[in-house]
Design a protein around this motif. Structure first.
Motif, PDB file in Angstrom:
ATOM      1  N   MET A   1       0.822  -1.195   0.000  1.00 28.25           N
ATOM      2  CA  MET A   1       0.000   0.000   0.000  1.00 28.25           C
ATOM      3  C   MET A   1       0.867   1.261   0.000  1.00 28.25           C
ATOM      4  O   MET A   1       0.525   2.249  -0.592  1.00 28.25           O
ATOM      5  N   TYR A   2       2.004   1.196   0.673  1.00 28.44           N
ATOM      6  CA  TYR A   2       2.834   2.375   0.803  1.00 28.44           C
ATOM      7  C   TYR A   2       4.048   2.329  -0.111  1.00 28.44           C
ATOM      8  O   TYR A   2       4.977   3.097   0.070  1.00 28.44           O
ATOM      9  N   ASN A   3       4.030   1.445  -1.086  1.00 22.83           N
ATOM     10  CA  ASN A   3       5.179   1.266  -1.949  1.00 22.83           C
ATOM     11  C   ASN A   3       5.572   2.562  -2.650  1.00 22.83           C
ATOM     12  O   ASN A   3       6.737   2.920  -2.696  1.00 22.83           O
ATOM     13  N   ILE A   4       4.597   3.286  -3.193  1.00 24.15           N
ATOM     14  CA  ILE A   4       4.911   4.532  -3.897  1.00 24.15           C
ATOM     15  C   ILE A   4       5.501   5.567  -2.945  1.00 24.15           C
ATOM     16  O   ILE A   4       6.405   6.309  -3.306  1.00 24.15           O
ATOM     17  N   ILE A   5       5.030   5.601  -1.722  1.00 23.97           N
ATOM     18  CA  ILE A   5       5.549   6.552  -0.745  1.00 23.97           C
ATOM     19  C   ILE A   5       7.001   6.208  -0.410  1.00 23.97           C
ATOM     20  O   ILE A   5       7.834   7.090  -0.267  1.00 23.97           O
ATOM     21  N   ALA A   6       7.296   4.933  -0.311  1.00 22.53           N
ATOM     22  CA  ALA A   6       8.637   4.491   0.064  1.00 22.53           C
ATOM     23  C   ALA A   6       9.643   4.605  -1.081  1.00 22.53           C
ATOM     24  O   ALA A   6      10.833   4.762  -0.834  1.00 22.53           O
ATOM     25  N   THR A   7       9.179   4.535  -2.321  1.00 25.03           N
ATOM     26  CA  THR A   7      10.115   4.471  -3.438  1.00 25.03           C
ATOM     27  C   THR A   7      10.207   5.744  -4.264  1.00 25.03           C
ATOM     28  O   THR A   7      11.222   5.964  -4.924  1.00 25.03           O
ATOM     29  N   ASP A   8       9.201   6.573  -4.268  1.00 29.00           N
ATOM     30  CA  ASP A   8       9.209   7.783  -5.087  1.00 29.00           C
ATOM     31  C   ASP A   8      10.039   8.876  -4.421  1.00 29.00           C
ATOM     32  O   ASP A   8       9.716   9.327  -3.328  1.00 29.00           O
ATOM     33  N   LYS A   9      11.092   9.322  -5.084  1.00 26.68           N
ATOM     34  CA  LYS A   9      12.004  10.311  -4.499  1.00 26.68           C
ATOM     35  C   LYS A   9      11.335  11.666  -4.295  1.00 26.68           C
ATOM     36  O   LYS A   9      11.642  12.371  -3.331  1.00 26.68           O
ATOM     37  N   ALA A  10      10.420  12.049  -5.190  1.00 32.50           N
ATOM     38  CA  ALA A  10       9.722  13.328  -5.038  1.00 32.50           C
ATOM     39  C   ALA A  10       8.854  13.328  -3.787  1.00 32.50           C
ATOM     40  O   ALA A  10       8.767  14.338  -3.081  1.00 32.50           O
ATOM     41  N   ILE A  11       8.230  12.197  -3.499  1.00 34.20           N
ATOM     42  CA  ILE A  11       7.394  12.083  -2.296  1.00 34.20           C
ATOM     43  C   ILE A  11       8.281  12.031  -1.065  1.00 34.20           C
ATOM     44  O   ILE A  11       7.985  12.678  -0.057  1.00 34.20           O
ATOM     45  N   GLN A  12       9.369  11.295  -1.134  1.00 35.55           N
ATOM     46  CA  GLN A  12      10.280  11.192   0.001  1.00 35.55           C
ATOM     47  C   GLN A  12      10.842  12.554   0.398  1.00 35.55           C
ATOM     48  O   GLN A  12      11.069  12.819   1.575  1.00 35.55           O
ATOM     49  N   ALA A  13      11.044  13.427  -0.578  1.00 34.85           N
ATOM     50  CA  ALA A  13      11.646  14.735  -0.313  1.00 34.85           C
ATOM     51  C   ALA A  13      10.631  15.769   0.171  1.00 34.85           C
ATOM     52  O   ALA A  13      11.013  16.838   0.609  1.00 34.85           O
ATOM     53  N   ASN A  14       9.348  15.457   0.100  1.00 36.93           N
ATOM     54  CA  ASN A  14       8.313  16.431   0.420  1.00 36.93           C
ATOM     55  C   ASN A  14       7.330  15.826   1.421  1.00 36.93           C
ATOM     56  O   ASN A  14       6.399  15.129   1.047  1.00 36.93           O
ATOM     57  N   PHE A  15       7.516  16.122   2.708  1.00 33.01           N
ATOM     58  CA  PHE A  15       6.668  15.492   3.716  1.00 33.01           C
ATOM     59  C   PHE A  15       5.221  15.980   3.648  1.00 33.01           C
ATOM     60  O   PHE A  15       4.311  15.259   4.058  1.00 33.01           O
ATOM     61  N   ILE A  16       4.960  17.161   3.110  1.00 35.77           N
ATOM     62  CA  ILE A  16       3.579  17.629   2.962  1.00 35.77           C
ATOM     63  C   ILE A  16       2.861  16.768   1.920  1.00 35.77           C
ATOM     64  O   ILE A  16       1.721  16.336   2.134  1.00 35.77           O
ATOM     65  N   LEU A  17       3.522  16.486   0.815  1.00 43.99           N
ATOM     66  CA  LEU A  17       2.951  15.595  -0.193  1.00 43.99           C
ATOM     67  C   LEU A  17       2.734  14.206   0.391  1.00 43.99           C
ATOM     68  O   LEU A  17       1.690  13.580   0.181  1.00 43.99           O
ATOM     69  N   LYS A  18       3.706  13.746   1.158  1.00 45.60           N
ATOM     70  CA  LYS A  18       3.597  12.439   1.810  1.00 45.60           C
ATOM     71  C   LYS A  18       2.379  12.429   2.745  1.00 45.60           C
ATOM     72  O   LYS A  18       1.593  11.474   2.755  1.00 45.60           O
ATOM     73  N   MET A  19       2.195  13.497   3.509  1.00 48.71           N
ATOM     74  CA  MET A  19       1.066  13.579   4.436  1.00 48.71           C
ATOM     75  C   MET A  19      -0.257  13.586   3.678  1.00 48.71           C
ATOM     76  O   MET A  19      -1.217  12.950   4.098  1.00 48.71           O
TER      77      MET A  19
END
Length: 105
Positions: A1-19
């Protein structure tokens, strides 16, 4: 379920997007009455939130502790989500839009 969050560098660099992605997953889980997945999202957020910039987080979401405690209110949040979905689906502007269904595996 969280694979994209764990692997996408743009998401990893932006905690607001992650949230925002976590919020989406949390909302879908509660809508589907999947409290275990909602608890898992809470766990993911609570394990990472201390690393996120407090000033930026406060701007978007408010106090970190308050945000975490609100996420633990599964049933009231579920009721609010369902109420909002029902309200939106009764809006004539919304009923004219194409519909999509979530597929839960």
């Amino acid at each position: 379920m969280y694979n994209i969050i764990a692997t996408d560098k743009a998401i990893q660099a932006n905690f607001i997007l992650k949230m925002k992605i976590y919020e989406l997953i949390y909302g879908v889980a509660l809508y589907n009455n999947d409290v275990e997945s909602a608890k898992d999202v809470y766990s993911q957020i609570s394990s990472q939130i201390s690393d996120w910039d407090t000033k930026i987080f406060n701007y978007w979401y408010g106090d970190k502790d308050t945000t975490l405690s609100k996420l633990l209110e599964f049933e009231p949040n579920r009721c609010r989500i369902i109420e909002n979905v029902n309200l939106n689906t009764s809006d004539p502007k919304i009923t004219k839009l194409p519909t999509y269904k979530f597929i839960v595996e």
